[in-house]
Write a protein that holds these residues in place. Structure first.
Motif, PDB file in Angstrom:
ATOM      1  N   TRP A  35       3.195  -4.371  -9.235  1.00 25.59           N
ATOM      2  CA  TRP A  35       1.820  -4.719  -8.878  1.00 25.59           C
ATOM      3  C   TRP A  35       1.117  -3.449  -8.406  1.00 25.59           C
ATOM      4  N   HIS A  42      -3.329 -15.934  -8.517  1.00 23.88           N
ATOM      5  CA  HIS A  42      -3.187 -15.250  -9.808  1.00 23.88           C
ATOM      6  C   HIS A  42      -4.189 -15.780 -10.829  1.00 23.88           C
ATOM      7  N   GLU A  91      -4.084 -10.464  -9.472  1.00 20.49           N
ATOM      8  CA  GLU A  91      -3.947 -11.277  -8.264  1.00 20.49           C
ATOM      9  C   GLU A  91      -5.008 -10.817  -7.266  1.00 20.49           C
ATOM     10  N   ARG A 105       4.791 -11.556  -3.481  1.00 23.72           N
ATOM     11  CA  ARG A 105       4.966 -12.068  -4.841  1.00 23.72           C
ATOM     12  C   ARG A 105       5.711 -13.396  -4.854  1.00 23.72           C
TER      13      ARG A 105
END
Length: 738
Positions: A79, A120, A134, A477
Motif C-alpha cells: 500500500w 476500499h 483505500e 489491512r
C-alpha cells in the motif's frame, strides 16, 4: 417559530413518497416501524442530496474547482500513500506523490468504478490497469464515489457534456421496490431488507430497519454500478431469488416474505421484472464498453503480482506440509487407488492465467526432527541450452562445501507440522480462508502476543517500544469487518482454544475504535516527515519564482528570441508577434538552417556573443533551474491541503477516544496528554508551512502574469521548459566557444 425553522432546515417528503410508504404498510410489505425508518432514510437522503447539490453549486462558481484526498494505492502487494486529486477545471484525475504529478488520467479515460469492502474501492481505466485504492475515512470514500459517479455518467458512451453537478437523465429512477439482500457472516446467514432503485447507470440500495448496524460505518447507500460493462444478472432456482454479479462481488436478492405473502401469485412476475430491467441496462453498458477502443482485455497486473508474491511467501511452508504428509501417508496410510485419488482432489476454480494461492495449511505443532533451509529462487537454464555451454562439463560435486556453516546461515525457523492428534487447539479457523492465509504470513514476523496489542496502541512512537510503521499498515489491512465482529463476539470459549489467527482477530474485535487508533498512530508519525519533506520543495519553488521575477538577463534573451523569430516570420510572409509562450523555448533546437548542423538555438547564441556576450551568463541568475524540476506547485498545494485534513482527523480522533469518565486510567490520561502536546506542536508547524505555501502560490501567479502564461499552467511543465532551454543553451555556448 420553531416549527417554521424546522421546516426551513429539513426537507419534507413529497406527497407521492408519503402515499407510496403508506401503501407499503397497507399491503403489509412494511411494518409501522419499518415505514418510519424508511421515511427517515428518505428524508436523510434528500437532505444529503440538497446539501451536496448546494455545496457543488457553490463550488462550481469558483474557477479551478478541484478536490484533494489522501489515499492508499495498492501496487505490487504494497500500500503506497498517494494524493488523489480530482480536477474539474482541467477534467483530469491526478496521482500525486510528494508534490510530484506521477500520473494523470483525463476524465474520458475513466471506464468505471466499484465500491469495495470497508474503505476500499476500485477505479477502472481504458487501456490501463485498475487502481485499487483505500481512503482514510468513510466520508472521503463517500465524496470520491459521488464525484466518480458524476465523471462516469457524464462521459460514458459519448454522452453529451452535461453539467457534472446537475441531475442528468441517468439519475431518473426507472424501477424501485423492496428486496432482501443476503449478508452472510461466517457465523450465520441473514437477509436484510433494502429499498432498491434502478437507474440507467446504477443500482442503489438503501438499508431499512437494520438496527444492529455500526453507527461509525458510513450510512451512504450501497451502489452497484452498471456503467463498467462488467455486471450481469441471472435467476436462481427459486422463483423469488436472483443474483447480480459484478467483477468483485455476488449479490443474492430475494423478494421479501412480506411481499410474497401479500401477493403470492405475482412473486415470479416480480422476479422476472427485476431481472429483465437490470439485464437490459447491463447489456446496454456492455455494448458501450465493447465499442470503446481502449477496452481492457486483461486482468489487473497487480492482482497477478500479488498472487505470485503469496505463492513465494508460502512456498516453503506448503512444501514442508506436503512432504511431511507424503511421508506419513507412505508409512502409515494405505495406498489409495488412482480413481480415489482423482476424485478426492479437484483443483480449485481460478482465473485463467493466474496461479491459485496455495491452500492454507492446518494448525501446527513443532517438530525438531525436520531441518530445512531457505530456497534460492534462481532462473534455471533450459535443458536445450545446456549443450555447448559451460554447464555441460560442469561438475558441482568437485566443489567442497561447509554445509553446517551454510545451514547455520540459511536455516528456516522452527518448522511447524501437523501432528494429527492435537486437542481443541486444532479446531478450524473461523476467519475467511484467504484472509486468514495472508494474515498468518504477516503474523509469523509479528512477534507480539495478542494480549500485548492493546498496550502497544498507547505508545505513540516506535523508538519508545511502539509498533513499527509497517506493522501498523499491515494491521490496518486486516481490520475486522462488521461480519467478523459479529462472528467473534458470538464466540464464548477460551481464546487459547483458537488458532493464533483467530486469537489476534478476537483481540482486535475487542479494542474499541481500533481503525481510528491505527490511523491516528500512522498519521502522527507521517505528519512531521511529510512537513519536513515538503518544506524544502516549497522553498525551492519560492526561490525559482523569485529568480524569474528579478532576472533581467533572461528577459533580454527572450527579447533576442522574439526579434529573431519576427525577422524569420516576416520574411516568410507571416505576421509579427508581440510575444511568445515559454513552451517555444523547446523548439529552438528543432528548427534547422541551410546547414543541418545549425539550429535556431545556435543562431541565438551566435547573435548574443556577437552583440552582448555578457547575456550568455544568464543561467547564473537562474541556478534553481539547473536540475529538471520534480514537484509541482499544484501537487505541493494539494499535499498541504491534505495535511490540514489529516491533522483535523487526528483532532477528531482524539476527541473520540478521550475517556468520557472522570475515573480515567493513568495510561489513558498520559496518552491523551502526549497526543495533545503533539497536536499543538504540529498545528504551529503546519501553520508556518501553509503560509509558505500561500507565498509560493502568490509568487507563481505573479510569474505567470509576467510571462503572459495562463493561470492554469502547471509549474512542473513550465519550469521544465526553462530548465531544458538553459541546458541546451549551455551546450550551444560551449560549441560556439570551441
Amino acid at each position: 417559530m420553531d416549527k417554521k425553522k424546522t421546516q426551513d432546515t429539513f426537507p419534507q417528503l413529497s406527497q407521492e413518497k408519503i402515499l407510496k410508504i403508506m401503501n407499503m404498510v397497507k399491503n403489509k410489505e412494511l411494518s409501522i416501524e419499518g415505514a418510519l425508518d424508511l421515511a427517515q432514510k428518505e428524508m436523510c437522503t434528500e437532505m444529503e442530496g440538497a446539501k451536496s447539490t448546494l455545496q457543488m453549486d457553490l463550488q462550481d462558481s469558483v474557477p479551478g474547482l478541484q478536490f484533494n484526498f489522501s489515499i492508499y494505492k495498492y501496487r505490487r502487494y504494497r500500500w503506497q500513500k498517494r494524493i488523489l486529486q480530482i480536477d474539474f477545471n482541467t477534467n483530469t484525475i491526478f496521482n500525486i506523490e510528494k508534490g510530484t504529478l506521477k500520473k494523470k488520467f483525463p476524465f474520458s479515460q475513466v471506464k468505471s468504478y466499484e465500491d469495495g469492502e470497508g474503505k476500499h474501492f476500485n477505479i477502472a481505466f481504458h487501456g490501463r490497469p485498475d487502481y485499487i485504492l483505500e481512503t482514510v475515512s468513510f466520508e472521503d470514500k463517500r465524496k470520491i464515489l459521488h464525484l466518480m459517479g458524476k465523471i462516469v455518467q457524464s462521459g460514458s458512451c459519448g454522452r453529451p457534456a452535461e453539467s457534472y453537478f446537475g441531475r442528468p437523465t441517468v439519475f431518473d429512477v426507472i424501477h424501485e421496490g423492496l428486496l432482501d439482500l443476503q449478508e452472510d457472516g461466517l457465523a450465520s446467514v441473514k437477509w436484510v431488507t433494502y429499498l432498491v432503485r434502478l437507474r440507467e447507470g446504477e443500482l442503489s440500495l438503501y438499508c431499512i430497519g437494520h438496527s444492529g448496524e455500526d453507527k461509525n460505518v458510513a450510512t451512504v447507500a450501497k451502489t452497484i454500478h452498471l456503467s463498467g460493462g462488467n455486471v450481469s444478472v441471472y435467476k436462481e432456482n427459486e422463483c423469488s431469488t436472483f443474483t447480480v454479479q459484478t467483477k468483485e462481488h455476488n449479490y443474492l436478492f430475494r423478494i421479501p416474505f412480506t411481499v410474497q405473502n401479500s401477493m403470492a401469485e405475482d412473486v415470479s412476475k416480480l422476479q422476472n421484472e427485476w431481472v429483465s430491467l437490470i439485464g437490459k441496462y447491463c447489456q446496454l453498458w456492455k455494448n458501450c464498453s465493447r465499442a470503446e477502443k481502449g477496452f481492457d482485455k486483461g486482468g489487473s497486473e497487480d492482482e497477478y503480482q500479488e498472487l505470485v508474491f503469496l505463492n513465494e511467501q508460502a512456498e516453503a511452508l506448503s512444501l514442508t506440509v506436503g512432504s511431511v504428509q507424503a511421508v506419513e501417508n507412505k508409512t502409515s496410510a494405505p495406498q489409495s487407488t488412482p480413481s480415489t485419488s482423482s476424485s478426492s482432489s479437484q483443483p480449485p476454480t481460478v482465473k485463467a492465467g493466474i496461479p491459485p494461492p496455495p491452500a492454507f495449511p492446518p494448525p501446527f505443532s513443532r517438530s525438531p526432527a525436520l531441518k530445512r533451509t531457505k530456497a534460492f529462487h534462481w532462473d534455471v537454464v533450459p535443458q536445450g541450452k545446456i549443450q555447448r555451454s559451460i554447464w555441460e562439463s560442469c561438475d558441482h560435486h568437485k566443489r567442497k562445501l561447509d554445509v553446517s556453516r551454510l545451514y547455520d546461515q540459511f536455516q528456516m525457523q522452527d518448522v511447524l507440522i501437523s501432528s494429527g492428534n492435537e486437542p481443541s487447539v486444532n479446531r478450524g479457523i473461523m476467519l475467511n480462508k484467504k484472509i486468514a492465509h495472508n494474515f498468518n504470513i504477516f503474523l509469523k514476523s509479528f512477534h507480539i502476543k495478542p494480549s500485548q496489542l492493546k498496550e502497544k496502541l498507547y505508545i505513540l512512537h516506535e523508538e519508545n517500544g511502539g509498533l513499527t510503521d509497517e506493522q501498523i499498515a499491515a494491521l490496518r489491512r486486516y481490520l475486522p469487518t462488521s461480519k467478523d465482529m459479529e462472528m467473534y463476539q458470538s464466540f464464548k470459549g477460551s481464546p487459547s482454544e483458537l488458532h493464533v489467527v483467530d486469537q489476534f482477530m478476537l483481540e482486535m474485535c475487542r479494542i474499541p475504535y481500533l481503525g481510528q487508533r491505527l490511523d491516528l498512530l500512522l498519521t502522527i508519525r507521517e505528519l512531521p516527515v511529510c512537513m519536513a519533506d515538503l518544506d524544502p520543495l516549497i522553498s525551492q519553488k519560492i526561490r525559482a519564482c523569485k529568480q524569474l521575477q528579478v532576472s533581467q538577463s533572461f528577459v533580454a534573451v527572450l527579447e533576442y528570441i522574439l526579434a529573431i523569430g519576427n525577422y524569420l516570420n516576416e520574411n516568410a510572409g507571416r505576421e509579427k508577434a508581440k510575444g511568445f509562450r515559454l513552451s517555444s523555448l523547446t523548439k529552438l533546437s528543432l528548427l534547422r538552417g541551410k546547414e543541418r548542423t545549425i539550429t535556431l538555438l545556435h543562431a541565438l547564441v551566435e547573435q548574443i556573443f556577437l552583440h552582448e556576450p555578457d547575456l550568455a551568463k544568464f543561467p547564473q541568475e537562474l541556478t534553481e533551474f539547473e536540475a529538471v524540476p520534480g514537484a509541482s506547485i499544484k501537487g505541493l498545494s494539494a499535499e498541504v491541503d491534505v495535511l490540514k485534513k489529516e491533522l483535523e482527523n487526528v483532532i477528531q480522533c482524539r476527541r473520540l477516544i478521550k475517556p468520557k469518565t472522570i475515573k480515567a486510567t493513568t495510561r489513558d490520561s498520559q496518552f491523551c496528554k502526549e497526543l495533545k502536546d503533539l497536536i499543538q506542536k504540529y498545528e504551529g508547524n503546519l501553520f508556518q508551512l501553509s503560509k509558505r505555501c500561500d507565498e509560493m502560490k502568490k509568487l507563481y501567479s505573479d510569474t505567470l502574469v509576467k510571462f503572459a502564461e495562463p493561470q492554469e499552467q502547471d509549474c512542473q511543465e513550465l519550469f521544465g521548459w526553462i530548465s531544458f532551454f538553459i541546458g541546451e543553451f549551455k551546450k550551444a555556448s560551449a560549441h560556439h566557444m570551441s
